[in-house]
Enzyme design. Structure first.
Site, PDB file in Angstrom:
ATOM      1  N   GLY A  43       0.621  -1.185  -0.230  1.00 47.74           N
ATOM      2  CA  GLY A  43      -0.028   0.024  -0.079  1.00 47.74           C
ATOM      3  C   GLY A  43       0.924   1.335   0.325  1.00 47.74           C
ATOM      4  N   GLU A  98       3.469   4.305   6.197  1.00 53.48           N
ATOM      5  CA  GLU A  98       2.322   3.584   5.850  1.00 53.48           C
ATOM      6  C   GLU A  98       1.473   4.132   5.014  1.00 53.48           C
ATOM      7  OE1 GLU A  98       0.504   1.175   6.124  1.00 53.48           O
ATOM      8  OE2 GLU A  98       0.528  -0.098   7.849  1.00 53.48           O
ATOM      9  N   ASP A 102      -5.792   2.597  10.214  1.00 57.73           N
ATOM     10  CA  ASP A 102      -7.250   2.385  10.418  1.00 57.73           C
ATOM     11  C   ASP A 102      -7.626   1.945  11.668  1.00 57.73           C
ATOM     12  OD1 ASP A 102      -9.905   1.917   9.425  1.00 57.73           O
ATOM     13  OD2 ASP A 102      -9.550   0.385   8.893  1.00 57.73           O
TER      14      ASP A 102
HETATM   15  P1  5GP Z   1      -5.364  -1.231  10.617  1.00 58.47           P
HETATM   16  O1  5GP Z   1      -4.610  -2.359  10.883  1.00 58.47           O
HETATM   17  O2  5GP Z   1      -4.953   0.098  11.042  1.00 58.47           O
HETATM   18  O3  5GP Z   1      -6.727  -1.590  10.748  1.00 58.47           O
HETATM   19  O4  5GP Z   1      -5.372  -1.375   8.941  1.00 58.47           O
HETATM   20  C1  5GP Z   1      -4.396  -0.755   8.186  1.00 58.47           C
HETATM   21  C2  5GP Z   1      -4.306  -1.382   6.896  1.00 58.47           C
HETATM   22  O5  5GP Z   1      -5.679  -1.633   6.371  1.00 58.47           O
HETATM   23  C3  5GP Z   1      -3.742  -0.487   5.937  1.00 58.47           C
HETATM   24  O6  5GP Z   1      -2.413  -0.503   5.726  1.00 58.47           O
HETATM   25  C4  5GP Z   1      -4.542  -0.864   4.690  1.00 58.47           C
HETATM   26  O7  5GP Z   1      -3.821  -2.028   3.896  1.00 58.47           O
HETATM   27  C5  5GP Z   1      -5.887  -1.314   4.955  1.00 58.47           C
HETATM   28  N1  5GP Z   1      -6.946  -0.438   5.002  1.00 58.47           N
HETATM   29  C6  5GP Z   1      -7.585   0.333   6.076  1.00 58.47           C
HETATM   30  N2  5GP Z   1      -8.445   1.222   5.480  1.00 58.47           N
HETATM   31  C7  5GP Z   1      -8.582   1.051   4.098  1.00 58.47           C
HETATM   32  C8  5GP Z   1      -8.944   1.881   3.016  1.00 58.47           C
HETATM   33  O8  5GP Z   1      -9.933   2.867   3.436  1.00 58.47           O
HETATM   34  N3  5GP Z   1      -8.751   1.280   1.948  1.00 58.47           N
HETATM   35  C9  5GP Z   1      -7.788   0.672   1.712  1.00 58.47           C
HETATM   36  N4  5GP Z   1      -7.306   0.542   0.164  1.00 58.47           N
HETATM   37  N5  5GP Z   1      -7.173  -0.051   2.546  1.00 58.47           N
HETATM   38  C10 5GP Z   1      -7.462   0.273   3.739  1.00 58.47           C
END
Ligand code: 5GP
Length: 180
Positions: A43, A98, A102
């Site tokens: 990403g 990053e 999220d």
């Molecule tokens: P976390 O572990 O913080 O929940 O998620 C992080 C990862 O989730 C990011 O590196 C990404 O790969 C994915 N992610 C979270 N939100 C989005 C979004 O709105 N769009 C996309 N494409 N990926 C997301």
């Protein structure tokens, strides 16, 4: 005219301007330090390339590959490290780059894992942050844009491995596997 995909929420011009600011700030904050930029693939690839070139001090580059969402657009809370670092980070200053923070679980896991290698410091720089969605308390030093709770694609971010090459960030309104 270029065919548009999705609803753009951050344009190329906004992105360019913000990344220039982040680069300037990081160059000041890390002046005289041994900075290693660790990109989280896939990403962060587009953001990483632009950010690295906006930083005006010498840096080392490295990458890790993680998978967290699989083919779906939902977080499983599980993060798998697919590759390891190739650079020695012991005693150095690490900036984890990053695409988006999220729930915060991915960066929390990566920080713990990198901390075992005894860097002098580790901080996070993310292009995007969805503060409403946070489930763990992680300190994110540099944030490009705070965005609401919407699924975004483009500029490195995917939906089922597609749309990473969009040059802007768009909101994906229609997802065909939402119930999976
Ligand atoms: P976390 O572990 O913080 O929940 O998620 C992080 C990862 O989730 C990011 O590196 C990404 O790969 C994915 N992610 C979270 N939100 C989005 C979004 O709105 N769009 C996309 N494409 N990926 C997301």
């Amino acid at each position: 005219m270029e065919r548009m995909f999705g609803r753009p929420i951050v344009t190329q011009e906004q992105m360019r301007a913000r990344i220039r600011e982040l680069g300037r700030q990081i160059s000041t904050d890390y002046a005289g330090k041994e900075l290693v930029l660790v990109g989280v693939l896939k990403g962060a690839y587009a953001f990483y390339a632009d950010l690295a070139r906006a930083i005006r001090i010498p840096v080392r580059v490295d990458f890790i590959v993680v998978t967290s969402y699989g083919a779906r657009a939902k977080t499983s809370g599980k993060v798998k490290l697919v590759t390891e670092l190739t650079e020695e980070i012991k005693g150095k200053d690490v900036l984890l780059v990053e695409d988006i923070v999220d729930s915060g679980l991915t960066v929390q896991h990566l920080m713990k894992s990198l901390a075992k290698k005894k860097p002098r410091s580790i901080k996070i720089c993310t292009l995007l942050s969805k503060p409403e969605r946070r489930v763990v308390d992680v300190q994110v030093e540099y944030v490009g844009f705070k965005i609401p709770n919407q699924y975004v694609v483009g500029y490195g971010l995917d939906y089922q491995q597609k749309y990473r090459n969009l040059p802007y960030l768009a909101v994906l309104d229609q997802m065909d596997d939402q119930e999976e």
